[in-house]
Motif scaffolding. Structure first.
Motif, short mmCIF file in Angstrom:
data_model
loop_
_atom_site.label_atom_id
_atom_site.label_comp_id
_atom_site.label_asym_id
_atom_site.label_seq_id
_atom_site.Cartn_x
_atom_site.Cartn_y
_atom_site.Cartn_z
N VAL A 143 0.84 -1.20 0.00
CA VAL A 143 0.00 0.00 0.00
C VAL A 143 0.87 1.25 0.00
N LEU A 144 1.95 1.22 0.78
CA LEU A 144 2.87 2.36 0.81
C LEU A 144 3.41 2.65 -0.58
N PHE A 145 3.84 1.61 -1.29
CA PHE A 145 4.42 1.80 -2.62
C PHE A 145 3.38 2.31 -3.61
N SER A 146 2.18 1.74 -3.55
CA SER A 146 1.15 2.15 -4.52
C SER A 146 0.59 3.54 -4.19
N ALA A 147 0.35 3.84 -2.91
CA ALA A 147 -0.25 5.12 -2.53
C ALA A 147 0.68 6.29 -2.86
N ARG A 148 1.98 6.07 -2.74
CA ARG A 148 2.93 7.13 -3.01
C ARG A 148 3.56 7.02 -4.40
N ALA A 149 3.11 6.02 -5.16
CA ALA A 149 3.62 5.81 -6.52
C ALA A 149 5.16 5.82 -6.51
N LEU A 150 5.73 5.05 -5.60
CA LEU A 150 7.18 5.05 -5.44
C LEU A 150 7.85 4.36 -6.63
N THR A 151 8.88 5.01 -7.14
CA THR A 151 9.71 4.45 -8.19
C THR A 151 11.16 4.62 -7.77
N ALA A 152 12.09 4.37 -8.68
CA ALA A 152 13.52 4.45 -8.35
C ALA A 152 13.82 5.74 -7.60
N PRO A 153 14.63 5.64 -6.52
CA PRO A 153 15.48 4.50 -6.14
C PRO A 153 14.79 3.45 -5.26
N TRP A 154 13.46 3.52 -5.13
CA TRP A 154 12.75 2.57 -4.26
C TRP A 154 12.18 1.44 -5.12
N THR A 155 12.43 0.21 -4.69
CA THR A 155 11.95 -0.97 -5.41
C THR A 155 11.32 -1.93 -4.41
N LEU A 156 10.16 -2.46 -4.77
CA LEU A 156 9.48 -3.45 -3.93
C LEU A 156 9.96 -4.84 -4.32
N CYS A 157 10.45 -5.57 -3.35
CA CYS A 157 10.99 -6.90 -3.62
C CYS A 157 9.90 -7.81 -4.18
N PRO A 158 10.15 -8.49 -5.30
CA PRO A 158 9.16 -9.44 -5.83
C PRO A 158 8.86 -10.55 -4.82
N MET A 159 7.58 -10.88 -4.69
CA MET A 159 7.13 -11.91 -3.75
C MET A 159 6.02 -12.72 -4.38
N THR A 160 5.97 -14.01 -4.05
CA THR A 160 4.88 -14.88 -4.48
C THR A 160 4.58 -15.88 -3.37
N THR A 161 3.36 -16.38 -3.36
CA THR A 161 3.01 -17.48 -2.45
C THR A 161 2.85 -18.78 -3.23
N ASP A 162 3.15 -18.74 -4.52
CA ASP A 162 3.01 -19.91 -5.39
C ASP A 162 4.34 -20.65 -5.51
N LEU A 163 4.37 -21.92 -5.10
CA LEU A 163 5.61 -22.68 -5.10
C LEU A 163 6.17 -22.83 -6.51
N ALA A 164 5.32 -23.08 -7.51
CA ALA A 164 5.79 -23.26 -8.88
C ALA A 164 6.48 -22.00 -9.38
N THR A 165 5.91 -20.85 -9.06
CA THR A 165 6.55 -19.59 -9.46
C THR A 165 7.89 -19.43 -8.78
N ALA A 166 7.95 -19.76 -7.48
CA ALA A 166 9.21 -19.65 -6.73
C ALA A 166 10.28 -20.57 -7.32
N GLN A 167 9.90 -21.78 -7.68
CA GLN A 167 10.86 -22.71 -8.28
C GLN A 167 11.36 -22.18 -9.62
N ASP A 168 10.47 -21.56 -10.38
CA ASP A 168 10.89 -20.96 -11.65
C ASP A 168 11.86 -19.82 -11.41
N TRP A 169 11.59 -19.01 -10.39
CA TRP A 169 12.53 -17.95 -10.05
C TRP A 169 13.90 -18.52 -9.72
N LEU A 170 13.93 -19.58 -8.92
CA LEU A 170 15.20 -20.16 -8.50
C LEU A 170 15.97 -20.76 -9.68
#
Length: 345
Positions: free
Chosen positions: A149-176
């Motif tokens: 919410v903080l990132f979206s409400a303030r439309a934060l861009t560089a130098p601020w980056t929101l770490c990518p996150m997922t709760t899906d195991l298949a997506t996480a395995q693909d990331w790895l």
């Protein structure tokens, strides 16, 4: 109660693979980047200084004037973020740990000039305080929601980056398996959705991608009969054997296997060895020195390595010994600078 530095960050326990979770136990998977862990504090009320604390509690805001200025301009007061400091090297077109090291070591006079050439970024993955209210007692799921919410409400861009996150195991395995081919991404951090933020507690799990590759054994700690660590090297374009890293402590069976094939360097003084007179640190960035015995560099080891490799080809984290490769000649080992992804086959 307003948080003030130093605040001990929550930590992660290393694992070799993504742990299995029991049914119904929700976890989040975050991309793990190769940066410097840091906490960022904005002043409780407008007009105060923004502060940046390292994992060990040092204050380094004078090294990152670009982030400090951006924090005062774009972030609300009374905010504490946990994340990673990163630096993008425009010449390399990739995240650069070496450039980050230059930024972290800069003195006040040179910090501004470096910031103009190689700006820093803050990758946020947790919020410990928002609008002056501590959030560490909230479950991760809620802290993450408030961070988004903080990132979206303030439309934060560089130098601020929101770490990518997922709760899906298949997506996480693909990331790895695939995202770690992208410079700067080295693995995953796994966090229970219900977990509170517990300072100085290893309540998370980190998994780095590891690839199998080869290197030449140039020295050992311990003795030739009972080697403890292997000091490894690779040949550069000029035919020089360059040190690239060391292994973790060998298991007894592996130590016996290596000891059977080790050969001492040609003379007592080891004057003919390419590493004669070299000094080896006990860990990356450490001033402690290893007591090593030079060996004839004709034995190749297969090791598992993560993606934290300096552009010069040096592994920053210890390697995992897998086996000896008597079928591979030293000259057939990947060259200096090849990193972990290359293997001789």
């Amino acid at each position: 109660m307003v948080l003030r530095p130093p605040v001990a960050p929550m930590l992660a326990q290393a694992a070799e693979a993504i742990p299995r979770t029991r049914p119904g136990a929700g976890v989040a998977y975050e991309q793990k980047f190769d940066g410097h862990r840091a906490l960022l504090f904005t002043p409780p009320v407008p007009g105060g200084p923004a502060l940046i604390q390292t994992r060990r509690g040092s204050m380094v805001q004078d090294r990152f004037p670009d982030l400090v200025a951006a924090a005062l301009e774009q972030l609300p007061p009374g905010l504490v973020l946990d994340g990673e400091l990163l630096v993008w090297d425009p010449e390399a077109g990739a995240l650069s740990f070496e450039a980050l090291q230059r930024r972290a070591a800069a003195r006040a006079r040179g910090a501004a000039a470096l910031a103009a050439r190689i700006p820093a970024y803050f990758l946020a993955f947790d919020v410990l305080q928002l609008d002056g209210v501590e959030t560490m007692g909230l479950p991760y799921r809620e802290r993450r929601r408030r961070l988004e919410v903080l990132f979206s409400a303030r439309a934060l861009t560089a130098p601020w980056t929101l770490c990518p996150m997922t709760t899906d195991l298949a997506t996480a395995q693909d990331w790895l398996e695939t995202w770690t081919d992208v410079s700067g991404v080295e693995g995953l951090v796994i966090k229970p959705l219900t977990s509170k933020y517990l300072p100085n507690t290893r309540g998370w799990t980190k998994v780095r991608r590891r690839d199998t590759t080869e290197a030449v054994i140039g020295a050992v700690t311990g003795t030739l009969a009972r080697p403890q660590l292997l000091l490894l090297g690779r040949y550069d374009q000029d035919g020089r054997l360059r040190a690239v890293g060391r292994t973790v402590a060998l298991r007894p069976n592996a130590a016996r296997q290596v000891a059977e094939r080790l050969t001492a360097s040609a003379s007592a003084s080891a004057s003919g060895h390419p590493w004669t007179g070299a000094v080896f640190s006990a860990a990356w960035g450490s001033r402690d020195v290893l007591d090593v015995t030079l060996v004839r560099p004709d034995l190749v080891a297969e090791v598992r390595a993560d993606r934290a490799v300096d552009h010069g080809g040096i592994f920053r984290h210890p390697l995992r010994f897998q086996r000896l490769r008597p079928d591979v000649a030293p000259e057939d080992v990947p060259g200096f600078g090849a990193g972990a992804a290359a293997a001789s086959g």
